[in-house]
Design a protein around this motif. Structure first.
Motif, PDB file in Angstrom:
ATOM      1  N   ARG A   1     -92.983 -23.902  58.933  1.00  0.00           N
ATOM      2  CA  ARG A   1     -93.178 -24.370  60.303  1.00  0.00           C
ATOM      3  C   ARG A   1     -93.609 -23.243  61.241  1.00  0.00           C
ATOM      4  N   GLU A   2     -94.412 -22.319  60.739  1.00  0.00           N
ATOM      5  CA  GLU A   2     -94.891 -21.222  61.564  1.00  0.00           C
ATOM      6  C   GLU A   2     -96.014 -21.704  62.482  1.00  0.00           C
ATOM      7  N   GLN A   3     -95.981 -21.217  63.726  1.00  0.00           N
ATOM      8  CA  GLN A   3     -97.071 -21.497  64.659  1.00  0.00           C
ATOM      9  C   GLN A   3     -98.195 -20.486  64.428  1.00  0.00           C
TER      10      GLN A   3
ATOM     11  N   ARG B   1     -97.551 -23.082  57.427  1.00  0.00           N
ATOM     12  CA  ARG B   1     -97.428 -24.116  58.462  1.00  0.00           C
ATOM     13  C   ARG B   1     -96.643 -25.303  57.926  1.00  0.00           C
TER      14      ARG B   1
END
Length: 290
Positions: free
Chosen positions: A118-120, A114
């Motif tokens: 920047r992974e959801q 995250r």
């Protein structure tokens, strides 16, 4: 509806199960070999096995400065520091407790993916991660007296958790431009460079006639699985999944570590068994088809 990536799931599960097996068996190796010498022999043996993998495929772009830096970090954190923290931590821990601490890897992977990728994170992936964390809390809150694990041992294993989480996140970036075999060979080579001075220092005072044939055989298995097979399996599976979802498969590491601990004569408490059940539930939550 997206097809279920069963092949990626199988590769990741096989990789972390093998890692867990050699984490447990490492307790036998650190009783025979000095830790830096053990790590150096592992990387040297694996380097010989992976010589053909070093050649750049024709379709692969040349390495740029950024990729070289990532390869160094991947090896320094995921190979060198992980091995040192894990081996020193295992000297002061039981294999079963080590497995419980390692169950925190999915949560660490989620935090780093995250922050840096920047992974959801979907609700089900978060629920799977929560199961792993809950398992650790369950065991930590219900520890029995006279446990073998010392605070220093637990801290070293916790450091190994974040080293392995960094390995997952950096590996996700590397798989965008490099093949699994070349990544495996290059990070192993960096590991050999990093540990060689310390390994040579310990080799000067080590009696190489002392280990038995079984010890050398176990060392060969450790080198082949730790540096060759598991790395290739992991990188091949990681290419098709987000890092946070792939990180959930790290729960197979503590499960196989615990099984090896049982084979070595350790016992599994009810709380620890429930913790591993929660870990498996986490995998199902994160990967079950919608």
């Amino acid at each position: 509806m997206h097809p279920v990536p069963w092949r990626a799931y199988a590769l990741l599960a096989a990789s972390t199960s093998l890692v867990g097996s050699y984490v447990g068996l490492s307790k036998l190796l650190v009783a025979v070999f000095p830790i830096f010498l053990l790590a150096g022999m592992r990387f040297a043996f694996a380097a010989l096995l992976m010589l053909p993998w070093l050649k750049k495929p024709a379709a692969e772009a040349p390495l740029d400065a950024h990729s070289r830096w990532l390869l160094f970090l991947e090896s320094f954190l995921g190979n060198f520091l992980f091995s040192i923290c894990m081996l020193f931590g295992l000297r002061q821990s039981s294999a079963v407790d080590a497995g419980v601490i390692m169950a925190g890897i999915p949560a660490a992977v989620a935090l780093l993916s995250r922050a840096f990728l920047r992974e959801q994170l979907s609700r089900r992936v978060l629920a799977g991660i929560a199961c792993a964390v809950g398992g650790i809390a369950l065991v930590a809150g219900g520890r029995q007296g006279g446990a073998e694990t010392t605070p220093i041992g637990a801290l070293l294993l916790l450091a190994a958790v974040f080293c392995e989480a960094s390995y997952v996140v950096i590996g996700k970036k590397l798989t965008a431009g490099l093949g699994p075999k070349r990544i495996s060979a290059l990070i192993n080579l960096w590991g050999l460079v990093l540990v060689t001075p310390l390994a040579l220092w310990q080799a000067l005072s080590f009696d190489f006639a002392a280990p038995r044939a079984l010890d050398w055989g176990l060392l060969a298995y450790y080198a082949a699985t730790a540096s060759v097979i598991t790395v290739w399996l992991w990188m091949a599976g990681l290419r098709g999944l987000p890092a946070a979802k792939a990180g959930v498969f790290m729960v197979f590491l503590p499960i196989s570590t615990a099984l090896i601990g049982l084979l070595l004569g350790e016992t599994l408490s009810g709380a620890q068994a429930l913790a591993y059940g929660l870990a498996l539930l986490g995998v199902l939550l994160a990967t079950w088809p919608r």
